[in-house]
Design an enzyme around this catalytic site. Structure first.
Site, PDB file in Angstrom:
ATOM      1  N   GLY A 215     -10.208 -12.840 -36.490  1.00  8.28           N
ATOM      2  CA  GLY A 215      -8.771 -12.778 -36.717  1.00  8.28           C
ATOM      3  C   GLY A 215      -8.302 -11.363 -36.955  1.00  8.28           C
ATOM      4  N   ASN A 216      -7.128 -11.228 -37.532  1.00  5.29           N
ATOM      5  CA  ASN A 216      -6.575  -9.920 -37.843  1.00  5.29           C
ATOM      6  C   ASN A 216      -5.751 -10.027 -39.116  1.00  5.29           C
ATOM      7  OD1 ASN A 216      -3.633 -10.475 -37.044  1.00  5.29           O
ATOM      8  ND2 ASN A 216      -4.737 -11.003 -35.151  1.00  5.29           N
ATOM      9  N   ALA A 217      -5.232  -8.903 -39.582  1.00  4.83           N
ATOM     10  CA  ALA A 217      -4.581  -8.851 -40.896  1.00  4.83           C
ATOM     11  C   ALA A 217      -3.079  -9.059 -40.833  1.00  4.83           C
ATOM     12  CB  ALA A 217      -4.880  -7.504 -41.551  1.00  4.83           C
TER      13      ALA A 217
END
Length: 423
Positions: A215-217
């Site tokens: 995923g990512n932030a």
């Protein structure tokens, strides 16, 4: 008056007589704690739900309901003239009917007639009342006069009833009101009235096993700010939200998704009816080719690598299939590197995907993911560049929509860009 040095912004919080009046207490708290001066103006019916003492104690200002109170001060004129924002929470069917008719039979409706500042209504009522032709006509009248009337949320109402008519979350109502105030001299005009705006927000997750994911932030804050700004400007707004832990945007329909594949499916369902599409979500470029059906145990033989496959490029697909007149806005979160600067990479992306606007964010330095502020360079398809200096994400959103409003695609033909397909 708004430019007086040291003066706190003045907000009139109107409260109509609906069961959701108790939620206006949270809206009041958010404004007072952020340094605004708030004058609460309830209707007589509203005081049957929340008493005068509560409003006075929390606002620090006197509370009156009738035009005969404080007659020597001509309160219904003074309060409206001095306000920087009038926010009605909840706005009942009766209150909006009286406002649309120009009635002035209590202090709140009198204030609405004298206010020259932005006015925001946050409706709450039973579904049948919201959908009644009389209410729809009154809402249309208020919007035509420049008021911001949010669409209510869909959810549990009083008793066992459920449907459209629920008051949007107080945090989102307050956020929208503060964004309207922050626009200052620019104001918030209903320049997107009659248009459908689709916004993607958040970050997708691609699961390796039932527990772990790639995923990512991205928090979704910038996407939600864009949706909030579009709603304030009169648009019908749909948000496709990927893993966003924020209150739903007031006045918008939210569709929750998890993965890039789910986001792609929902976007293509909504896109044909959208006049403006803003792809603000951070969508994963790759996904595990063979995700495990069970948790991969630490004690098991760990693979040297996880095989990945490419996700479809949703933005390219939208470009390939967009209808004439549809405006597309892309986002590029870049860091730069040895092979080029942030803008080098962004210009290359715009060449591959000729959207109307490409919003370029340099990630890092307290900007971008999960930060309350943002800064951007917006590249236009015709070669223009607009620098947005660091400011709140709400103001960045309005600046982007200002640029959207300047795009004329009435005679445009669909752009043909080959869409990538997954392997």
């Amino acid at each position: 008056m708004a430019d007086e040095p040291g003066r706190r912004p003045r907000v009139v919080l109107g409260v109509a007589g609906g069961i959701a009046a108790y939620k206006a207490v949270e809206v009041l708290r958010r404004f007072t704690e952020s340094g605004h001066e708030v004058r609460v103006v309830p209707t007589p019916s509203a005081l049957r739900f929340v008493g005068e003492t509560t409003w006075a104690a929390l606002s620090g200002n006197p509370v009156t309901t009738g035009v005969w109170d404080d007659a020597d001060e001509v309160a219904h004129v003074r309060i409206g003239r001095q306000a920087d924002l009038v926010l009605v929470v909840p706005a009942t069917a009766d209150l909006m009917a009286r406002a649309a008719a120009g009635r002035a039979d209590d202090l709140l409706t009198g204030t609405l007639l004298t206010a020259t500042c932005p006015v925001v209504f946050a409706p709450a009522m039973h579904t049948e009342m919201w959908q009644h032709p009389a209410t729809r006509a009154n809402v249309a009248t208020l919007r035509e006069r420049g008021a911001i009337v949010l669409d209510p949320a869909v959810g549990r109402l009083t008793g066992a009833d459920s449907g459209p008519g629920r008051l949007p979350e107080p945090a989102e109502i307050a956020a929208l009101g503060m964004a309207v105030l922050a626009r200052g001299a620019h104001g918030v005009r209903p320049d997107l009235a009659g248009r459908h705006v689709l916004v993607t927000a958040g970050g997708t997750r691609e699961y390796v096993d039932p527990v772990r994911f790639l995923g990512n932030a991205s928090s979704g804050r910038q996407g939600y700010a864009l949706a909030r700004a579009a709603a304030a400007r009169g648009a019908t707004v749909t948000v496709v939200a990927a893993n966003v832990a924020l209150p739903e945007v007031a006045g918008a329909r939210t569709i929750a998704v998890t993965s890039a594949a789910q986001l792609r499916e929902r976007v293509h369902e909504v896109a044909p009816s959208a006049d403006v599409i803003v792809m603000a979500a951070a969508v994963a470029d790759f996904r595990p080719a063979a995700p495990s059906a069970h948790k991969i145990k630490k004690e098991s033989a760990a693979p040297d690598s996880i095989a990945l496959e490419r996700n479809p490029d949703v933005l390219s697909e939208l470009l390939a299939n967009r209808r004439p007149g549809q405006v597309l806005v892309g986002f590029a979160a870049e860091t730069g590197g040895p092979d080029g600067s942030v803008l080098d990479h962004a210009r290359a992306k715009l060449a591959r995907k000729p959207v109307d606007l490409l919003v370029v964010n340099q990630v890092g330095g307290g900007l971008g993911f999960e930060a309350p502020d943002n800064a951007a360079v917006v590249l236009g398809a015709a070669g223009g560049e607009t620098v947005i200096e660091r400011t709140s994400k709400d103001l960045v959103a309005h600046r982007i929509l200002d640029l959207v409003g300047g795009i004329d695609r009435s005679d445009a033909e669909p752009v043909q860009v080959p869409a990538r397909t997954p392997r």
